[in-house]
Scaffold this motif. Structure first.
Motif, PDB file in Angstrom:
ATOM      1  N   SER A 138       0.821  -1.183  -0.003  1.00 20.71           N
ATOM      2  CA  SER A 138      -0.105  -0.101   0.032  1.00 20.71           C
ATOM      3  C   SER A 138       0.893   1.392   0.109  1.00 20.71           C
ATOM      4  N   ARG A 139       0.577   2.261  -0.780  1.00 20.15           N
ATOM      5  CA  ARG A 139       1.365   3.312  -1.059  1.00 20.15           C
ATOM      6  C   ARG A 139       1.024   4.416   0.151  1.00 20.15           C
ATOM      7  N   ARG A 140      -0.009   4.160   0.702  1.00 17.85           N
ATOM      8  CA  ARG A 140      -0.137   5.237   1.860  1.00 17.85           C
ATOM      9  C   ARG A 140       0.490   4.756   3.062  1.00 17.85           C
ATOM     10  N   HIS A 141       1.120   3.562   3.077  1.00 16.64           N
ATOM     11  CA  HIS A 141       1.957   3.083   4.286  1.00 16.64           C
ATOM     12  C   HIS A 141       3.307   3.600   4.055  1.00 16.64           C
ATOM     13  N   GLY A 142       3.379   4.320   3.227  1.00 15.27           N
ATOM     14  CA  GLY A 142       4.774   4.962   3.093  1.00 15.27           C
ATOM     15  C   GLY A 142       6.150   4.578   2.952  1.00 15.27           C
ATOM     16  N   GLY A 143       6.489   4.073   1.821  1.00 19.62           N
ATOM     17  CA  GLY A 143       7.737   3.576   1.871  1.00 19.62           C
ATOM     18  C   GLY A 143       8.000   2.061   1.287  1.00 19.62           C
ATOM     19  N   SER A 144       6.761   1.231   1.331  1.00 21.52           N
ATOM     20  CA  SER A 144       7.073  -0.208   0.841  1.00 21.52           C
ATOM     21  C   SER A 144       7.188  -0.318  -0.587  1.00 21.52           C
ATOM     22  N   TRP A 145       6.695   0.481  -1.242  1.00 21.97           N
ATOM     23  CA  TRP A 145       7.059   0.492  -2.774  1.00 21.97           C
ATOM     24  C   TRP A 145       8.369   1.155  -3.207  1.00 21.97           C
ATOM     25  N   LEU A 146       8.817   2.074  -2.235  1.00 21.70           N
ATOM     26  CA  LEU A 146       9.953   2.791  -2.610  1.00 21.70           C
ATOM     27  C   LEU A 146      11.094   1.474  -2.142  1.00 21.70           C
ATOM     28  N   LEU A 147      10.997   0.930  -1.102  1.00 21.92           N
ATOM     29  CA  LEU A 147      11.871  -0.278  -0.690  1.00 21.92           C
ATOM     30  C   LEU A 147      11.869  -1.471  -1.619  1.00 21.92           C
ATOM     31  N   GLY A 148      10.640  -1.822  -2.277  1.00 21.41           N
ATOM     32  CA  GLY A 148      10.577  -2.802  -3.154  1.00 21.41           C
ATOM     33  C   GLY A 148      11.501  -2.353  -4.585  1.00 21.41           C
ATOM     34  N   THR A 149      11.155  -1.106  -4.846  1.00 21.36           N
ATOM     35  CA  THR A 149      11.949  -0.361  -6.279  1.00 21.36           C
ATOM     36  C   THR A 149      13.319  -0.474  -6.032  1.00 21.36           C
ATOM     37  N   GLY A 150      13.790  -0.178  -4.621  1.00 22.54           N
ATOM     38  CA  GLY A 150      15.431  -0.143  -4.522  1.00 22.54           C
ATOM     39  C   GLY A 150      15.781  -1.445  -4.227  1.00 22.54           C
ATOM     40  N   ALA A 151      15.248  -2.537  -3.620  1.00 26.08           N
ATOM     41  CA  ALA A 151      15.813  -3.744  -3.678  1.00 26.08           C
ATOM     42  C   ALA A 151      16.001  -4.398  -5.143  1.00 26.08           C
ATOM     43  N   VAL A 152      14.927  -4.320  -5.891  1.00 26.53           N
ATOM     44  CA  VAL A 152      15.057  -4.661  -7.229  1.00 26.53           C
ATOM     45  C   VAL A 152      16.211  -4.032  -7.988  1.00 26.53           C
ATOM     46  N   LEU A 153      16.393  -2.631  -7.657  1.00 25.95           N
ATOM     47  CA  LEU A 153      17.540  -1.850  -8.451  1.00 25.95           C
ATOM     48  C   LEU A 153      18.972  -2.462  -7.818  1.00 25.95           C
ATOM     49  N   VAL A 154      19.023  -2.696  -6.590  1.00 34.59           N
ATOM     50  CA  VAL A 154      20.186  -3.145  -6.150  1.00 34.59           C
ATOM     51  C   VAL A 154      20.548  -4.653  -6.704  1.00 34.59           C
TER      52      VAL A 154
END
Length: 557
Positions: free
Chosen positions: A14-30
Motif C-alpha cells: 500500500s502506497r499510503r503506508h509510505g515507503g514499501s513500494w520505495l523499498l521494493g523498487t530499491g531492492a530490485v535496483l540493487v
C-alpha cells in the motif's frame, strides 16, 4: 526463529503506508546492479568471436586452468588441516595458553595475502635474510644449495592458507562448541579411540560448517590477484588483468572473466547445496557440553606448537618483518603524497561502506516486509557478488559503461559538435558501485543476523501505533540493530581498503590508494617501501578482527 508477517494487510503493498513500494523498487535496483556485471561479461564474451577463444585455448588457457585448480586444491587442504586442527584443540582440549590461542588464531585475518607475500619474499628470497645468513655460515655459493622458491604456486598457496584458515577455524570451532557430547562419548564407550571418535563422529557432524569455511577460502583464492601477480603465478585473475591492460583485448578479458565467473558460481552453488542438505540434530533435547580433555607433557607441548605455528607465521613474524622493512625505507607516511593515498583509500572505503549498508538495509528489510518470490530473488542475487572476483566485476561494469560513454560522446559530437568524454567510466562512483556489488553479501549477512533479534511482535506493535514501514525501520529496527549495522560498516570498510584487482582496473587516473601503492612498489622490487602502506592496511584490518576476537572470547567463557 519466529515467522515475520508482512506489515500491510492481505500481502498487498500500500502506497499510503509510505515507503514499501520505495523499498521494493530499491531492492530490485540493487539486485539489478549486482546482476549487471555478470550479464555484461556473458554478453561481451559471447560477442567477442571464437578466434580469441581459440587462441586462448591453444596458448594460455590450459595453464590458467591447471594453476588455478592447483591453488584451489592446496588452499582447500591447507585451510582444512590448520582450521579444523586448531579449532578441535582449543575447543576440546586444555593445555597451557589455550585461552590465548582461542583469540590469537583469528589474528591472521587482518593480513591481505599479498602483504604477507611481500613480507616473506623479503625474508626468504635469494637476497633475503635467511638465505644470506645461510651462505654466510656455510660459505656456499648461489648454486651450491637448494632452497624452496617462495615465488611459486606453492608459495602463493602458503600465503593464502595462512590468511584464510581463520574462516575454517571460526566456523569449525562454533560447530564443535554446539555439539553434544552424547555421540562422542557413546563412540568412546564402544571402544573407539579419541582420534577415531573424532574422525567418525565429531568431524562428520561439523562437516557442513567446515565445508562452508573451506569454500569461502576457495572463493577468496580464485579472486586473489595481488599474491599471484607478485609471484608471477599465471591464473585466471592475472590473465584478466593482462588481457585488459597489456594486450588491450577486451574480448579475451571478458572470456577469461566468464570462465572464472562460471567456476565461482559453481562453488557458490556447491556451498549452498551442502549447507542446505547436510544437517545434524541432537537425538535428545538436553545439550550436554563436551568435556575438554586435559593435556600434559608431550601432548600439551605438541598442541601448543600446533596452535602457535599459524599465529607466528601468519601474524607475529610478518608484523615484525614489515616494521623492520618500514623503518629501513624512505617512505614518509606523513608526507603530502602518502596523506593523499590515505585520503583516497578512506574516501573510497567510507563511500562504499555507506552505500553497501544502505543497499543491505533496503534488500534485507524488504525481504522481511514482503516475503515472497521477488524479495527472495533480490536477496539471492545480492549475495552472488561475494562469489564473483573483483576483476570480473570490474570488467563487467567497464564494458557496458564504456559503450554508454562512447555512444553519448558520438551523439553529442554529431548533434552539437561537443565531446563529452568519459562521463561514468573511470569515475569514483563506478568504482564504489563495484565495491558495493562485491561486498554486499557481507553487509547483508551482518544485517540479517541482527534482524533475527527483532521479534515480529515489534512490527505488529509499530503497525498498530500507525507507523509506516519506513517509520518502523527508522524508529524500531535501526536503533536495535545499531551494533550489527556498525559491524557491517566496518567489515565493508576494511574489505575495500584491502581490495586490489577491481581498484587497479577501475580507479580514476592519478587516484591511487594504499593497496595500489603497495602493489606498485612491490612490483618494482621496492619491498621496503611497500611495507609502509602495507602496515597501514594491516592496522585497519585489525579492527574487524578485534570485534571477532571479542565474540570468540565471549563464547569461550
Amino acid at each position: 526463529m519466529t515467522e515475520t508477517r508482512p506489515l500491510a494487510p492481505h500481502g498487498r503493498i500500500s502506497r499510503r503506508h509510505g515507503g514499501s513500494w520505495l523499498l521494493g523498487t530499491g531492492a530490485v535496483l540493487v539486485a539489478g546492479a549486482c546482476l549487471l556485471p555478470m550479464l555484461a561479461v556473458l554478453l561481451a564474451a559471447l560477442t567477442g568471436g571464437t578466434d580469441t577463444l581459440r587462441h586462448l585455448a591453444e596458448t594460455v588457457l590450459p595453464g590458467y586452468v591447471a594453476t588455478t585448480l592447483m591453488l584451489v586444491g592446496l588452499v582447500a587442504a591447507g585451510t582444512f588441516a590448520l582450521g579444523v586442527g586448531a579449532a578441535w584443540l582449543v575447543t576440546m582440549t586444555r593445555f597451557p595458553g589455550v585461552r590465548v590461542f582461542e583469540i590469537a588464531l583469528v589474528l591472521p585475518m587482518a593480513f591481505p595475502a599479498y602483504v604477507l607475500a611481500y613480507a616473506y619474499t623479503h625474508l626468504l628470497d635469494h637476497p633475503g635474510l635467511v638465505q644470506t645468513a645461510l651462505r654466510a655460515v656455510t660459505g656456499w655459493g648461489p648454486r651450491d644449495y637448494w632452497f624452496p622458491e617462495i615465488r611459486s604456486p606453492g608459495g602463493a598457496a602458503a600465503m593464502l592458507v595462512l590468511v584464510l584458515y581463520p574462516y575454517v577455524y571460526l566456523l569449525a570451532r562454533a560447530a564443535f562448541m554446539q555439539q553434544s557430547a552424547g555421540a562422542f562419548l557413546a563412540a568412546r564407550v564402544l571402544g573407539a579411540s579419541p582420534w577415531r571418535a573424532f574422525w567418525t563422529v565429531s568431524l562428520p557432524m561439523a562437516r557442513p560448517a567446515i565445508a562452508g569455511g573451506v569454500l569461502l577460502a576457495v572463493m577468496e583464492t580464485i579472486a586473489d590477484f595481488g599474491t599471484v601477480a607478485y609471484f608471477s603465478v599465471q591464473t585466471f585473475a592475472t590473465g584478466i588483468y593482462t588481457s585488459w591492460f597489456s594486450m588491450a583485448d577486451r574480448a579475451a578479458a571478458a572470456q577469461l572473466a566468464l570462465c572464472l565467473l562460471g567456476f565461482a558460481l559453481l562453488l557458490a552453488v556447491l556451498e549452498r547445496i551442502q549447507r542446505g542438505r547436510a544437517r545434524f540434530h541432537h537425538a535428545d533435547r538436553r545439550h550436554m557440553a563436551m568435556p575438554p580433555a586435559e593435556l600434559a607433557g608431550l601432548r600439551a607441548a605438541l598442541a601448543w606448537v600446533t596452535c602457535a605455528v599459524p599465529v607466528v607465521l601468519g601474524f607475529l613474524l610478518p608484523v615484525v618483518i614489515l616494521i623492520v622493512m618500514g623503518m629501513g625505507s624512505e617512505q614518509n607516511l606523513l608526507s603530502s603524497r602518502y596523506i593523499g593515498f590515505v585520503r583516497n583509500s578512506v574516501t573510497l572505503a567510507a563511500a562504499a561502506a555507506l552505500l553497501t549498508l544502505l543497499a543491505a538495509i533496503c534488500v534485507g528489510f524488504y525481504q522481511r516486509l514482503r516475503p515472497g518470490r521477488v524479495s527472495a530473488a533480490a536477496a539471492h542475487v545480492a549475495r552472488l557478488g561475494y562469489a564473483v572476483p573483483g576483476g570480473v566485476i570490474a570488467v563487467g561494469l567497464l564494458v557496458p559503461f564504456a559503450a554508454l560513454d562512447n555512444a553519448v560522446d558520438a551523439f553529442m559530437r554529431a548533434r552539437f559538435d561537443i565531446s563529452t568524454g568519459l562521463l561514468v567510466t573511470g569515475s569514483i562512483w563506478l568504482l564504489v558501485a563495484a565495491y558495493m556489488v562485491r561486498f554486499l553479501a557481507a553487509a547483508l549477512g551482518a544485517y540479517e543476523g541482527g534482524q533475527t533479534t527483532v521479534h515480529a511482535n515489534m512490527d505488529a506493535a509499530a503497525r498498530s501505533l500507525g507507523q509506516s514501514p519506513l517509520g518502523t525501520l527508522r524508529r524500531v529496527h535501526l536503533p536495535i540493530l545499531t551494533p550489527s549495522l556498525l559491524t557491517a560498516l566496518l567489515i565493508v570498510f576494511v574489505d575495500v581498503m584491502k581490495e586490489l584487482p577491481a581498484t587497479l582496473i577501475m580507479r580514476p587516473f592519478n587516484f591511487d590508494t594504499l593497496a595500489v601503492q603497495a602493489h606498485r612498489l612491490a612490483s618494482d622490487e621496492r619491498l621496503e617501501g611497500a611495507a609502509v602502506p602495507s602496515l597501514v592496511i594491516v592496522a585497519v584490518g585489525l579492527l574487524p578482527v578485534i570485534l571477532i576476537c571479542r565474540q570468540v572470547g565471549r563464547r569461550g567463557r
